[in-house]
Design an enzyme around this catalytic site. Structure first.
Site: not given
Ligand code: RIB
Ligand code: CA
Length: 316
Positions: A244
């Site tokens: 992500h």
């Molecule tokens: O949903 C994914 C996000 O939530 C990313 O930033 C992961 O590191 C968590 O913080």
């Protein structure tokens, strides 16, 4: 004539994917990383501030100041994600405890002071955790909005739904009130939601290619990602997990890899059922003024080429 490096602040809750975002940014001469601000999210602040310093030391970048920010959301109780990231938040490799100092100033105070001293529309911020620090800085000193070139955040979801509730993605769900403040602030905003990050999963070939690199950065990154991606692979039944947070950094380097649309986005802060949902008016059904560039898909090959190239720049 090459452009001057872009002044960049990363707000983060490391988190293995956060760690890769930091490594990509710190290996990119396109950025001047002014500082790293940490927030409670994946794990409590006491661990995220340590993890950010561990990553700076892994990267050989102890010159970058690390600040601790808010230890809980603006209104709601903190929800963490040890089930994904492990108890330390950086499970996988055994990274040494950091020796670089944590900066003494609170992250929110440093954000306000740094932005108020900056030229108008000059500083880019990449929040890749709950938005508590950014929102609190905007509440403390609204004038910082004029100093921000753009905010490129990882968070939210629309056609993809949520990963924490059926309606909400983790970063927005943990602090929906902070997200409401940021999305209502008028700052130039780009959102990299689950719709985009889930369109670009890590491949076994990419992991094997990185695993063949004989550096501590590559070894630590593979160990982090092998631990981290198991949760999403099991949940979604995929051959690889999404990565992500680095998507925000790659967006700044290669926006051409992202399919985006300028939309109105609002955050649910009333209904418990849909708390933290990012309501994206993708089809302009409301006629509301757009406030956010929303990414829907990413060119996965291009994304992982950039991430791999940056990670391979580390000599050790
Ligand atoms: O949903 C994914 C996000 O939530 C990313 O930033 C992961 O590191 C968590 O913080
Ligand atoms: Ca994160």
């Amino acid at each position: 004539m090459t452009d001057a490096p872009r002044p960049l602040i990363i707000d983060t809750d490391p988190g293995q994917d956060d760690a890769v975002a930091l490594l990509v940014a710190l290996a990119s001469p396109e950025f001047e990383v002014l500082g790293i601000t940490t927030v409670a999210g994946n794990v409590p602040l006491a661990r995220t501030q340590v993890n950010a310093r561990k990553v700076c030391e892994l990267a050989g970048r102890t010159d970058v100041p690390v600040f601790a920010g808010c230890s809980r959301p603006m209104v709601r109780a903190l929800r963490t994600a040890e089930e994904v990231h492990g108890v330390t938040g950086l499970d996988g490799p055994d990274l040494p405890e950091p020796t670089m100092a944590l900066e003494p100033r609170h992250a929110v105070d440093w954000l306000v002071d740094t932005l108020m001293a900056a030229a108008d529309a000059s500083v880019t911020i990449c929040p890749v955790g709950p938005l508590t620090n950014i929102a609190m800085a905007l509440v403390k000193q609204p004038a910082i909005a004029a100093k921000i070139r753009e905010v490129v955040l990882m968070g939210g979801g629309f056609f993809e739904g949520g990963n924490t509730t059926p309606a909400a993605e983790f970063n927005i769900y943990v602090d929906p009130h902070a997200a409401h403040v940021v999305f209502s602030s008028g700052v130039p905003l780009t959102m990299i939601p689950l719709d985009a990050t889930h369109s670009a999963l890590m491949s076994r070939a990419w992991m094997a290619d990185l695993g063949a690199v004989d550096t501590q950065v590559a070894r630590a990154t593979v160990a982090m990602l092998e631990f981290y991606e198991r949760f999403d692979m099991e949940r979604y039944g995929t051959e690889g997990g999404p990565l992500h947070d680095p998507c925000t950094i790659v967006y700044l380097l290669r926006p051409d890899l992202f399919e985006t649309r300028f939309c109105h986005v609002a955050v649910e802060i009333a209904s418990e059922l849909t708390m933290g949902m990012t309501v994206v008016d993708w089809w302009d059904a409301t006629g509301n003024e757009p406030n956010c560039t929303v990414a829907r898909r990413i060119d996965a090959d291009g994304l992982y080429d950039v991430i791999g190239t940056c990670l391979k720049r580390y000599p050790l």
